[in-house]
Scaffold this active site. Structure first.
Site, PDB file in Angstrom:
ATOM      1  N   SER A 175       0.825  -1.201   0.000  1.00 10.82           N
ATOM      2  CA  SER A 175       0.000   0.000   0.000  1.00 10.82           C
ATOM      3  C   SER A 175       0.869   1.265   0.000  1.00 10.82           C
ATOM      4  CB  SER A 175      -0.965  -0.034   1.184  1.00 10.82           C
ATOM      5  OG  SER A 175      -1.934   0.981   1.079  1.00 10.82           O
ATOM      6  N   ASP A 272      -8.113  -2.985  -7.374  1.00 10.58           N
ATOM      7  CA  ASP A 272      -7.606  -2.732  -6.020  1.00 10.58           C
ATOM      8  C   ASP A 272      -8.695  -2.059  -5.177  1.00 10.58           C
ATOM      9  OD1 ASP A 272      -4.947  -2.328  -4.283  1.00 10.58           O
ATOM     10  OD2 ASP A 272      -6.204  -0.545  -4.118  1.00 10.58           O
ATOM     11  N   HIS A 340      -6.532  -5.864  -1.512  1.00 10.55           N
ATOM     12  CA  HIS A 340      -5.551  -4.795  -1.293  1.00 10.55           C
ATOM     13  C   HIS A 340      -4.463  -5.358  -0.398  1.00 10.55           C
ATOM     14  CE1 HIS A 340      -4.049  -0.686  -1.123  1.00 10.55           C
ATOM     15  NE2 HIS A 340      -3.910  -0.826   0.188  1.00 10.55           N
TER      16      HIS A 340
END
Length: 406
Positions: A175, A272, A340
């Site tokens: 991330s 995502d 994610h």
């Protein structure tokens, strides 16, 4: 007496699997970077930065894997001040033990290529993907935007512990941490021996510069204010900033990628979940909540909404096409799971039912690429054709996991 024995046996059988799993969990202690204060390398609240380090062994004793922790960003004084009171902005509130799983696991059956490497998880407490270098002090609020210095201080701390003699190294992140790898990849390689094999991996860090469903550049303006607040521009790739009229755009991976010379692997979902919820359909673009059910469950999306999602996938693939075609040493794994971050979770990294493309798991794809066993540039078919996906992540869980302020 027999009943007691039977009950004891039942209890053992019932709880034995849990006990085995709990014993298999690798918990790694936090290491505070004591020298960081003298370097001005502090978390948002002024606390010392930290990392978790598990020593490699055997054939992997001289190999290193560094993983940037993720956790969103803060782009104004108010949100950063709030963040400074949480684990996202201060090591004072962080857990002192961290579970190492997925790419960080020390179990050969769960992480076949990197299990015996030196593995480091770098804790995230600056709110700017380890790139800022500024100080805010209005007499009432004091905030340290020192992500760049935190990165440098941690590297300095690790070099004498063996990193400086690494034979193989992989810089990775999830991330906001995946975004950090784009900005630190080449510099990381410069710290290590010239004959070392150094590569980088971004997991769920390829954030797109795209319009939302209301045709606004929500993420672009968010990143612009972040770059300005935290003094990030001076730490962005100079070749990139010199090439663009708006140099702050170089915070986006798609603009800096072509200037990275170190071998690079991009692991991302084409759908995502963070980007779906905050770039494509941010709350500001869906005030009446027409997308709420779709965000929670893709099966509830209308045909028109599915087409919007397919357009987002096409945009991502179009932006990645030059890398796909031209990068001889690069790798990709772009699947179609609504997920994610997929490298730190064991179920998505390497397991019997992990997501696959062309019958290859993420761990196998990354390993094949790193060790040159196979040319790995895998792109999944469009949703909903992939039957190996099994981890749909609700909006609330995504926000909790990454600590987003947007």
């Amino acid at each position: 007496m027999e009943s007691v024995v039977v009950l004891a046996l039942f209890a053992f059988l019932a709880f034995a699997p849990w006990r085995v799993l709990s014993e298999e969990r690798l918990l790694v202690n936090m290491t505070m970077v004591r020298s960081a204060r003298a370097l001005g390398a502090l978390c948002l609240d002024g606390s010392l930065p930290a990392y978790h380090f598990h020593r490699g062994f055997g054939a992997g004793a001289n190999n290193w894997l560094l993983q940037f922790e993720g956790g969103g960003w803060c782009n104004d004084v108010e949100s950063c001040a709030e963040r400074a009171k949480t684990r996202r902005g201060s090591t004072r509130y962080m857990t002192k033990l961290e579970v190492f799983s997925g790419i960080l696991s020390n179990n050969a059956s769960l992480n076949p290529d990197f299990y015996n490497w030196n593995r480091v998880k770098i804790r995230y407490c600056d709110g700017g993907s380890f790139t800022g270098d500024a100080l805010f002090n209005n007499g009432t609020t004091l905030l340290y935007f020192k992500g760049q210095k935190i990165w440098e201080a941690i590297i300095r701390d690790l070099l004498p512990k063996g990193l400086g003699k690494a034979r193989k190294a992989l810089l990775s992140g999830c991330s906001a941490g995946g975004l950090a790898t784009f900005h630190h990849c080449d510099r990381f390689a410069s710290y290590l021996p010239r004959n070392a094999s150094v590569k980088c991996l971004s997991d769920a860090g390829f954030f797109l510069d795209g319009r939302d469903i209301a045709l606004n550049h929500t993420m672009r303006y968010f990143f612009k204010s972040l770059v300005l607040l935290q003094g990030i521009e001076r730490n962005l790739n100079r070749n990139c900033t010199r090439s663009l009229f708006f140099p702050d755009l170089c915070f986006f991976p798609q603009y800096v990628l072509k200037y990275i010379t170190t071998p690079y692997f991009i692991l991302n979902s084409a759908y995502d979940v963070f980007q779906f919820h905050h770039i494509l359909v941010p709350p500001s673009s869906d005030l009446r909540g027409h997308w709420n059910h779709c965000k929670i469950n893709p099966a509830a999306c209308t045909p028109d909404q599915i087409e919007v999602l397919q357009g987002f996938r096409r945009h991502m693939l179009a932006v990645l096409r030059p890398f796909y075609v031209s990068s001889r040493r690069g790798g990709m794994f772009i699947n179609s799971c609504f997920a994610h971050c997929q490298s730190e979770s064991q179920d998505t990294w390497f397991g019997d039912d992990s997501p696959k493309i062309n019958d290859k798991t993420i761990a196998e794809a990354v390993g094949d690429w790193y060790f040159g066993r196979d040319r790995t540039k895998e792109i999944d078919c469009a949703y909903p054709c992939d039957k190996t996906c099994h981890n749909l992540i609700p909006q609330a869980q995504v926000d909790e996991n990454i600590g987003v302020n947007i």
